[in-house]
Design a protein around this motif. Sequence first.
Motif, PDB file in Angstrom:
ATOM      1  N   PHE A   1      10.618   7.682 -13.411  1.00 51.52           N
ATOM      2  CA  PHE A   1       9.382   8.333 -12.976  1.00 51.52           C
ATOM      3  C   PHE A   1       9.489   9.850 -12.953  1.00 51.52           C
ATOM      4  O   PHE A   1       8.647  10.525 -12.356  1.00 51.52           O
ATOM      5  CB  PHE A   1       8.995   7.830 -11.578  1.00 51.52           C
ATOM      6  CG  PHE A   1       8.893   6.330 -11.486  1.00 51.52           C
ATOM      7  CD1 PHE A   1       7.880   5.640 -12.131  1.00 51.52           C
ATOM      8  CD2 PHE A   1       9.831   5.609 -10.761  1.00 51.52           C
ATOM      9  CE1 PHE A   1       7.794   4.262 -12.036  1.00 51.52           C
ATOM     10  CE2 PHE A   1       9.756   4.233 -10.666  1.00 51.52           C
ATOM     11  CZ  PHE A   1       8.726   3.551 -11.311  1.00 51.52           C
ATOM     12  N   ASP A   2      10.536  10.400 -13.587  1.00 52.03           N
ATOM     13  CA  ASP A   2      10.730  11.861 -13.642  1.00 52.03           C
ATOM     14  C   ASP A   2      10.763  12.481 -12.245  1.00 52.03           C
ATOM     15  O   ASP A   2      10.257  13.584 -12.022  1.00 52.03           O
ATOM     16  CB  ASP A   2       9.623  12.515 -14.483  1.00 52.03           C
ATOM     17  CG  ASP A   2       9.663  12.047 -15.926  1.00 52.03           C
ATOM     18  OD1 ASP A   2      10.774  11.825 -16.448  1.00 52.03           O
ATOM     19  OD2 ASP A   2       8.583  11.879 -16.534  1.00 52.03           O
ATOM     20  N   PHE A   3      11.330  11.759 -11.310  1.00 51.87           N
ATOM     21  CA  PHE A   3      11.446  12.247  -9.941  1.00 51.87           C
ATOM     22  C   PHE A   3      12.566  13.279  -9.858  1.00 51.87           C
ATOM     23  O   PHE A   3      13.668  13.058 -10.352  1.00 51.87           O
ATOM     24  CB  PHE A   3      11.731  11.081  -8.992  1.00 51.87           C
ATOM     25  CG  PHE A   3      11.963  11.480  -7.569  1.00 51.87           C
ATOM     26  CD1 PHE A   3      10.923  11.917  -6.773  1.00 51.87           C
ATOM     27  CD2 PHE A   3      13.240  11.419  -7.015  1.00 51.87           C
ATOM     28  CE1 PHE A   3      11.135  12.273  -5.458  1.00 51.87           C
ATOM     29  CE2 PHE A   3      13.462  11.768  -5.698  1.00 51.87           C
ATOM     30  CZ  PHE A   3      12.412  12.204  -4.922  1.00 51.87           C
ATOM     31  N   ILE A   4      12.262  14.418  -9.238  1.00 48.67           N
ATOM     32  CA  ILE A   4      13.247  15.491  -9.105  1.00 48.67           C
ATOM     33  C   ILE A   4      13.521  15.702  -7.613  1.00 48.67           C
ATOM     34  O   ILE A   4      12.712  16.318  -6.915  1.00 48.67           O
ATOM     35  CB  ILE A   4      12.753  16.799  -9.738  1.00 48.67           C
ATOM     36  CG1 ILE A   4      12.416  16.567 -11.221  1.00 48.67           C
ATOM     37  CG2 ILE A   4      13.800  17.897  -9.590  1.00 48.67           C
ATOM     38  CD1 ILE A   4      11.841  17.783 -11.910  1.00 48.67           C
TER      39      ILE A   4
ATOM     40  N   ALA B   1       9.395   5.633  -5.439  1.00 54.14           N
ATOM     41  CA  ALA B   1      10.298   4.557  -5.021  1.00 54.14           C
ATOM     42  C   ALA B   1      11.361   5.033  -4.037  1.00 54.14           C
ATOM     43  O   ALA B   1      11.646   4.360  -3.036  1.00 54.14           O
ATOM     44  CB  ALA B   1      10.962   3.935  -6.255  1.00 54.14           C
ATOM     45  N   ALA B   2      11.953   6.194  -4.304  1.00 49.42           N
ATOM     46  CA  ALA B   2      13.026   6.687  -3.442  1.00 49.42           C
ATOM     47  C   ALA B   2      12.501   7.033  -2.050  1.00 49.42           C
ATOM     48  O   ALA B   2      13.108   6.677  -1.036  1.00 49.42           O
ATOM     49  CB  ALA B   2      13.686   7.903  -4.080  1.00 49.42           C
ATOM     50  N   THR B   3      11.363   7.734  -1.995  1.00 44.90           N
ATOM     51  CA  THR B   3      10.776   8.096  -0.703  1.00 44.90           C
ATOM     52  C   THR B   3      10.379   6.864   0.084  1.00 44.90           C
ATOM     53  O   THR B   3      10.597   6.784   1.299  1.00 44.90           O
ATOM     54  CB  THR B   3       9.551   8.996  -0.915  1.00 44.90           C
ATOM     55  OG1 THR B   3       9.941  10.165  -1.652  1.00 44.90           O
ATOM     56  CG2 THR B   3       8.955   9.418   0.418  1.00 44.90           C
ATOM     57  N   PHE B   4       9.797   5.871  -0.606  1.00 44.23           N
ATOM     58  CA  PHE B   4       9.406   4.632   0.066  1.00 44.23           C
ATOM     59  C   PHE B   4      10.626   3.908   0.625  1.00 44.23           C
ATOM     60  O   PHE B   4      10.613   3.424   1.756  1.00 44.23           O
ATOM     61  CB  PHE B   4       8.652   3.729  -0.908  1.00 44.23           C
ATOM     62  CG  PHE B   4       8.439   2.334  -0.389  1.00 44.23           C
ATOM     63  CD1 PHE B   4       7.502   2.089   0.599  1.00 44.23           C
ATOM     64  CD2 PHE B   4       9.183   1.278  -0.882  1.00 44.23           C
ATOM     65  CE1 PHE B   4       7.307   0.804   1.097  1.00 44.23           C
ATOM     66  CE2 PHE B   4       9.001  -0.003  -0.402  1.00 44.23           C
ATOM     67  CZ  PHE B   4       8.057  -0.243   0.589  1.00 44.23           C
TER      68      PHE B   4
ATOM     69  N   VAL C   1       0.841  -1.205   0.000  1.00 47.69           N
ATOM     70  CA  VAL C   1       0.000   0.000   0.000  1.00 47.69           C
ATOM     71  C   VAL C   1       0.874   1.251   0.000  1.00 47.69           C
ATOM     72  O   VAL C   1       0.619   2.212  -0.748  1.00 47.69           O
ATOM     73  CB  VAL C   1      -0.946  -0.003   1.221  1.00 47.69           C
ATOM     74  CG1 VAL C   1      -1.689   1.329   1.320  1.00 47.69           C
ATOM     75  CG2 VAL C   1      -1.934  -1.154   1.132  1.00 47.69           C
ATOM     76  N   ALA C   2       1.904   1.242   0.830  1.00 46.65           N
ATOM     77  CA  ALA C   2       2.797   2.399   0.902  1.00 46.65           C
ATOM     78  C   ALA C   2       3.502   2.635  -0.423  1.00 46.65           C
ATOM     79  O   ALA C   2       3.623   3.773  -0.889  1.00 46.65           O
ATOM     80  CB  ALA C   2       3.813   2.201   2.023  1.00 46.65           C
ATOM     81  N   ALA C   3       3.980   1.548  -1.039  1.00 45.16           N
ATOM     82  CA  ALA C   3       4.700   1.688  -2.309  1.00 45.16           C
ATOM     83  C   ALA C   3       3.803   2.207  -3.422  1.00 45.16           C
ATOM     84  O   ALA C   3       4.273   2.856  -4.358  1.00 45.16           O
ATOM     85  CB  ALA C   3       5.296   0.343  -2.720  1.00 45.16           C
ATOM     86  N   SER C   4       2.499   1.946  -3.322  1.00 44.36           N
ATOM     87  CA  SER C   4       1.574   2.421  -4.353  1.00 44.36           C
ATOM     88  C   SER C   4       1.238   3.899  -4.201  1.00 44.36           C
ATOM     89  O   SER C   4       0.684   4.501  -5.124  1.00 44.36           O
ATOM     90  CB  SER C   4       0.282   1.592  -4.320  1.00 44.36           C
ATOM     91  OG  SER C   4      -0.405   1.788  -3.099  1.00 44.36           O
ATOM     92  N   HIS C   5       1.560   4.493  -3.050  1.00 48.17           N
ATOM     93  CA  HIS C   5       1.249   5.910  -2.818  1.00 48.17           C
ATOM     94  C   HIS C   5       2.495   6.783  -2.694  1.00 48.17           C
ATOM     95  O   HIS C   5       2.379   8.015  -2.602  1.00 48.17           O
ATOM     96  CB  HIS C   5       0.403   6.072  -1.552  1.00 48.17           C
ATOM     97  CG  HIS C   5      -1.004   5.577  -1.690  1.00 48.17           C
ATOM     98  ND1 HIS C   5      -2.003   6.311  -2.302  1.00 48.17           N
ATOM     99  CD2 HIS C   5      -1.577   4.402  -1.326  1.00 48.17           C
ATOM    100  CE1 HIS C   5      -3.126   5.624  -2.280  1.00 48.17           C
ATOM    101  NE2 HIS C   5      -2.903   4.457  -1.701  1.00 48.17           N
ATOM    102  N   LEU C   6       3.673   6.170  -2.653  1.00 45.67           N
ATOM    103  CA  LEU C   6       4.917   6.932  -2.536  1.00 45.67           C
ATOM    104  C   LEU C   6       5.818   6.602  -3.707  1.00 45.67           C
ATOM    105  O   LEU C   6       5.768   5.495  -4.255  1.00 45.67           O
ATOM    106  CB  LEU C   6       5.644   6.584  -1.227  1.00 45.67           C
ATOM    107  CG  LEU C   6       4.922   6.885   0.089  1.00 45.67           C
ATOM    108  CD1 LEU C   6       5.714   6.308   1.253  1.00 45.67           C
ATOM    109  CD2 LEU C   6       4.723   8.382   0.273  1.00 45.67           C
TER     110      LEU C   6
END
Length: 244
Positions: free
Chosen positions: A196-199, A19-22, A12-17
Amino acid sequence: MIYIVQNNLFYVAASHLDAATFMITSQLKIFTAAIFTVIILRRSLNRTQWFALAVLFVGVSLVQLQGTKAKESSGESPFVGFVAVVVACCLSGFAGIYFEKILKGSAPVSLWMRNVQMAVFSIPASFSAIYMQDSKTVNEYGLLYGFDSIVWLTVLWYGVGGLSVAVCIKYADNIAKNFATSVAIILSTIGSIFLFDFIPSFTFLLGASLVIFSIFLYSSHQSMVAALGRLRGEIPSTKEAFCL
């Protein structure tokens, strides 16, 4: 059964955060494991370890600051993800320390046998969770519906990852394990940038650095203190101690 709930909460957490934050937030399991070590195993932590836990908490909080600013247009909720990962980390810390208490406080049983005993309960619990959530899909398409190559690869790496941690601790040491965890955090951040274009912001990078530092400080503080002591001449080397 606690591990089953924990794993589902991590999904559940991985689906809302992202990858790096999780990856970084899930390191809170170190904090919860330390708390349950004090409560269940009656062990004490030194000041260095408590300081490391404080640094870990601050680092995760800084990382989460960027997560709260994420776009929710796709239906993702950073708050839900953060709550899920915190609860999962609490369950992970309790289950891990309780498992350690069972291993060390009962009749001598091998680690592999304990894993088999846990699987006896976890497999039926997993089947129950599947039918409670996806019974209609399972009855219509089968139990392995949706298991494409990516899913099978993920399952494989979960198994390899669990075994590799045990092998690393047995044949290497905590420093090597912590180094691998730190590399995983860095790779997750790099992968999120390209996939994921994470900045990452400065706050995120600062928080990630604090988390990595706290991991090394908490688990490897004795080795670091000994090394610094030898450099300063406060602690004799192995050869000098033997001569004495």
